[in-house]
Design an enzyme around this catalytic site. Structure first.
Site: not given
Length: 567
Positions: A349, A409
């Site tokens: 990320d 998530d």
């Protein structure tokens, strides 16, 4: 082929950190008025939050020009006026500077292509002092037809409430999905061990089910994440072709997942056990009916995927089944693998969101641009849960606005929750303590993420909070119970205690192990992926930061309705 499709989806999503950048264009001829939705960049343009506070300008129509140079126009031609020009041939910044030099007070750019968020290099934002917005070409044509005698314009961007009830709904969806996926994983492990004991411990009791895939090698995890990086770069360069492949695969994979979830649910409640034979083959009536329903749901979503009013319900239903089935089917063999996998995804990320802007010629983040999509297609990757924002008026010309949450998530920390529940089964831990504590940690991580998002008024990378909360909590529980070594190595320790017959089964109808059996060998060799594994692994195992703001199609954890572009 399966690995390629998996990596395309796995590496393709991330949430933009851009704030809500929709505004309202108010047009009037003095007797009537009309409003349209436009896109702007809050880093570039400051707009009033109310119509009453917005400045009014006479609109000059220069749609015959792209305004890439000032030929034919003298300085001061546009003094104190707003001008509308066509998009194309040069960057937004060049059009804005020329309009500013000609004395324009605002510039509207009409776009025949899908509308994007106007952007420029960071240093260019300081050069332009006038508002710049993009609008749809068909909207300006409609305005000209509505106000043939000329019109004035005002631009304003209504404030978006910091909190919306949709956030609570999204939180409930996230916790339910992670808890259900983890619970099912543990229940499947219990049933597998029970079957092994009932048959005398033979026959590969430690193997994954035929549709399962075990992640057991640190080297494979590292190679897999590296492959994700390569595929993300390919998505960056070839998005307009690959996005349709991903949409098609998502329809197929989500239909399979929905069928699997509903079939096992109906089986447990004893609903519809009828069957019939045809040419020597036996078919389940329930499975056939469910297959028809699930295929219909997936096809309807595929056909109406850009419809805002109701299709989000189908997308959420498919997404929940997608994530739950993945967490049950993909087994992480030990805590060490969890730490490596979640840690590498965090680094992944950070690099592709925050480092790649320094490496690309135009300063774009590769992951953000992939998430925003290509302005040539107008398509978005189907990788989010969506819930309409209740605080936004349905009369808003920018349409329905959503709170959204990325599948990553849910899935990334969900794999750890699933491992915790399986470890509860292996060690006969009281009250499923690892599973419950890790699920609560996930809930707390999500609450902190939303709280930081609201307080900072900007997007947050959710895994930055979810990974530490879940990893640390599960490690603390293992250390407190004196099981850290077993928890770290998981099934690779070779032997684990198995439940005795007095233990209540995790699911009704699951066999309890015979009494007085104390241990069984467990191993997870590398299974060959079955055809169903091809579809189960094809999903978005990655992350969206959460964004407070809203957009027409995707927002809050956020992919804007308007992608970001310079021209």
């Amino acid at each position: 082929m399966a690995r390629i499709l998996a990596a395309v989806l796995l590496c393709s999503v991330y949430m933009s950190q851009v704030k809500s950048q929709e505004a309202i264009l108010h047009l009037s001829d003095g007797t009537s008025d009309k409003e349209y939705c436009v896109a702007y960049n809050s880093l570039w343009t400051n707009l009033s939050e109310s119509l009453g506070g917005a400045n009014e300008y006479v609109l000059v129509n220069l749609m015959s020009s792209v305004l890439c140079n000032s030929s034919g126009l003298s300085p001061g031609t546009l003094n104190g006026k707003a001008v509308v020009v066509m998009r194309g041939e040069c960057e937004f910044i060049q059009k804005a500077i020329i309009a500013q030099e000609l004395g324009a007070a605002a510039i509207l750019i009409a776009s025949e292509k899908p509308v994007v968020i106007p952007s420029a290099n960071q240093s260019d934002y300081l050069k332009v002092k006038i508002p710049l917005v993009l609008m749809r070409y068909e909207d300006i044509l409609d305005a000209q037809e509505t106000f043939p005698g000329g019109m004035t314009v005002r631009l304003y961007a209504p404030a978006v409430p910091l909190f919306d009830v949709s956030i609570l709904v999204m939180l409930a969806i996230a916790v339910f999905t992670v808890a259900a996926g983890g619970y099912w994983s543990g229940a499947s492990e219990r049933e597998k061990l029970s079957t092994t004991l009932a048959t005398g411990g033979g026959g590969g009791g430690g193997r994954a089910d035929s549709g399962d895939l075990a992640v057991y090698s640190p080297v494979k995890v590292i190679v897999f994440v590296a492959f994700m990086c390569v595929m993300l770069v390919l998505m960056y360069f070839f998005y307009k072709w690959l996005v349709y492949v991903i949409i098609a695969v998502f329809c197929l994979a989500s239909a399979v997942a929905l069928h699997t979830c509903l079939d096992i649910l109906l089986e447990k409640i004893g609903f519809g056990n009828g069957s019939f034979s045809c040419q020597g083959n036996t078919f389940s009536v329930r499975s056939l009916l469910l297959a028809a329903v699930c295929i219909t749901v997936a096809v309807l979503w595929g056909v109406y995927r850009n419809e805002d009013r109701w299709v989000w319900i189908l997308q959420d239903l498919l997404g929940i089944a997608f994530c739950i089935n993945f967490m049950k089917s993909i087994t992480v063999s030990n805590y060490k693998i969890c730490v490596i996998l979640l840690g590498l995804l965090l680094l992944y990320d950070v690099f592709f969101v925050f480092i790649t802007p320094f490496l690309t010629p135009n300063g774009e983040s590769i992951m953000v641009q992939v998430a925003l999509g290509s302005d040539s297609t107008g398509e978005k990757l189907p990788v989010v849960m969506r819930v309409p924002r209740f605080s936004v008026s349905t009369l808003n010309p920018c349409g329905v606005q959503f709170s959204i949450l990325g599948y990553g998530d849910l899935i990334v920390p969900g794999l750890l929750v699933s491992y915790c529940h399986r470890f509860d089964v292996w060690t006969n831990s009281p009250r499923k303590i690892y599973y419950i504590c890790c699920t609560i940690a996930y809930l707390m991580g999500m609450i902190v993420t939303f709280a930081v998002m609201i307080l900072s008024r900007m997007g947050q990378p959710a895994l930055l909070y979810l990974v530490p909360f879940t990893l640390l909590t599960s490690a603390i529980v293992a250390y407190w119970r004196g099981e850290m070594r077993s928890f770290w190595s998981g099934t690779r320790t070779g032997y684990q205690q198995v439940l005795d017959s007095s233990r209540e089964p995790l699911l009704q109808g699951v066999l309890c192990p015979p009494p007085r059996v104390t241990e069984v060998a467990i191993s997870l060799p590398s299974p060959s992926p079955s055809p169903s594994s091809i579809f189960l692994i094809v999903l978005i195992l990655h992350t969206f930061p959460i964004d407070l703001q809203t957009f027409q199609h995707l927002s809050c954890v956020t992919i804007p309705a308007f992608p970001k572009n310079k021209s």
